[in-house]
Write a protein that holds these residues in place. Structure first.
Motif, PDB file in Angstrom:
ATOM      1  N   ASN A  42      -7.401  -5.722  -5.459  1.00 32.79           N
ATOM      2  CA  ASN A  42      -6.072  -5.348  -5.932  1.00 32.79           C
ATOM      3  C   ASN A  42      -5.190  -4.853  -4.790  1.00 32.79           C
ATOM      4  O   ASN A  42      -4.000  -5.171  -4.726  1.00 32.79           O
ATOM      5  CB  ASN A  42      -6.187  -4.284  -7.022  1.00 32.79           C
ATOM      6  CG  ASN A  42      -6.786  -4.824  -8.295  1.00 32.79           C
ATOM      7  OD1 ASN A  42      -6.867  -6.036  -8.496  1.00 32.79           O
ATOM      8  ND2 ASN A  42      -7.219  -3.940  -9.174  1.00 32.79           N
ATOM      9  N   GLU A  89      -2.658  -1.267  -6.155  1.00 32.60           N
ATOM     10  CA  GLU A  89      -1.777  -2.368  -5.757  1.00 32.60           C
ATOM     11  C   GLU A  89      -0.328  -1.898  -5.680  1.00 32.60           C
ATOM     12  O   GLU A  89       0.376  -2.177  -4.695  1.00 32.60           O
ATOM     13  CB  GLU A  89      -1.901  -3.535  -6.744  1.00 32.60           C
ATOM     14  CG  GLU A  89      -1.012  -4.724  -6.377  1.00 32.60           C
ATOM     15  CD  GLU A  89      -1.142  -5.879  -7.336  1.00 32.60           C
ATOM     16  OE1 GLU A  89      -0.414  -6.898  -7.136  1.00 32.60           O
ATOM     17  OE2 GLU A  89      -1.946  -5.799  -8.289  1.00 32.60           O
ATOM     18  N   ARG A 113      -3.845  -7.741  -2.822  1.00 33.52           N
ATOM     19  CA  ARG A 113      -2.773  -8.519  -3.443  1.00 33.52           C
ATOM     20  C   ARG A 113      -1.412  -8.050  -2.951  1.00 33.52           C
ATOM     21  O   ARG A 113      -0.485  -8.852  -2.804  1.00 33.52           O
ATOM     22  CB  ARG A 113      -2.855  -8.420  -4.966  1.00 33.52           C
ATOM     23  CG  ARG A 113      -3.743  -9.479  -5.594  1.00 33.52           C
ATOM     24  CD  ARG A 113      -3.353  -9.745  -7.037  1.00 33.52           C
ATOM     25  NE  ARG A 113      -3.611  -8.573  -7.859  1.00 33.52           N
ATOM     26  CZ  ARG A 113      -4.755  -8.337  -8.484  1.00 33.52           C
ATOM     27  NH1 ARG A 113      -5.767  -9.184  -8.349  1.00 33.52           N
ATOM     28  NH2 ARG A 113      -4.912  -7.262  -9.226  1.00 33.52           N
TER      29      ARG A 113
END
Length: 257
Positions: free
Chosen positions: A132, A92, A135
């Motif tokens: 992730n 991320e 995101r």
């Protein structure tokens, strides 16, 4: 589609030693980049590293810039020994920092080889990795490579079965987690890759293996995303790596590669 400021499409290659490469390699990253350059497709490879690993030393992860040909965009996000198990928690922040439009991912062999991850946990880790990354970039496009054949899988039926099971999990995740905004496509990197012919040590790609990995990713970008053209077949017979590039420092090369 996001792109970098000069109009080039930003692509992050996420991988382990197979993508990182080691002293003397061209790397499949080089083969991929030169193919798209020849197609006049402007890409910007992005990531926190630009080096190889120095295979001639005992230390893993030490920087080495002795590419067979350094004249390409060398930025990447690959590291010797990396599994999905750890990269799922780091991706991320990397996506947020480097802002790729595409992730080209070739991971998994270390999850099985060093960490003993079973197929169910492997799938959970891969799903976390995708979630992730999204995101940081909800419209991120993923191309997931399948786990390559290694000599261990040739010799160990149980290990080969785990590789096959995890490759099936990669296909399942790609099918179930793909969305119109953030598509996930499989690059079957294992389909044309044979450990005996396409590695220099039973695991890591030699120049012939590099071509086949690059081709699998290039084919998907062309077919699924209209980015460039499929990799030409039949494959050329590339020059080999000088044996000395893989020999321990101060010692003669053990064998040609």
């Amino acid at each position: 589609m996001t792109s970098s400021t000069d109009g080039a499409v930003p692509i992050m290659i996420v991988g382990d030693s197979i993508s990182h490469g080691s002293s003397g390699d061209w790397t499949w990253r080089y083969r991929f980049w030169t193919h798209l350059r020849d197609q006049r497709v402007a890409i910007d490879l992005v990531g926190p590293k630009a080096t190889l690993d120095d295979i001639r030393t005992a230390e893993a992860g030490d920087d080495d810039s002795t590419y067979a040909d350094p004249e390409f965009d060398r930025d990447h996000n690959a590291q010797w020994g990396r599994p999905y198990l750890t990269e799922k928690s780091l991706i991320e922040a990397k996506v947020a920092e480097f802002r790729p439009a595409y992730l080209l991912v070739l991971l998994g062999i270390n999850d099985l080889f060093w960490y003993g991850v079973e197929p169910g946990q492997f799938e959970d880790n891969l799903r976390e990795f995708v979630a992730n990354a999204r995101r940081a970039a909800p419209s991120l496009r993923f191309v997931l490579g399948s786990i390559l054949q290694t000599q261990r899988a040739v010799e160990d039926e149980e290990f080969a079965a785990r590789v096959a099971a995890c490759n099936a999990r990669i296909r399942a995740v790609a099918a179930s987690m793909t969305t119109p905004e953030s598509p996930i496509v499989l690059a079957d990197t294992a389909r044309e890759f044979v450990a005996a012919d396409h590695t220099w040590d039973g695991t890591h790609p030699n120049p012939r293996g590099e071509l086949r990995i690059a081709a699998a990713f290039a084919d998907v970008l062309a077919g699924a995303f209209a980015l460039g053209a499929p990799y030409p077949r039949p494959f050329t017979e590339p020059a080999d790596i000088p044996a000395q590039a893989k020999a321990p420092l101060g010692e003669p090369a053990a064998r040609p590669v």
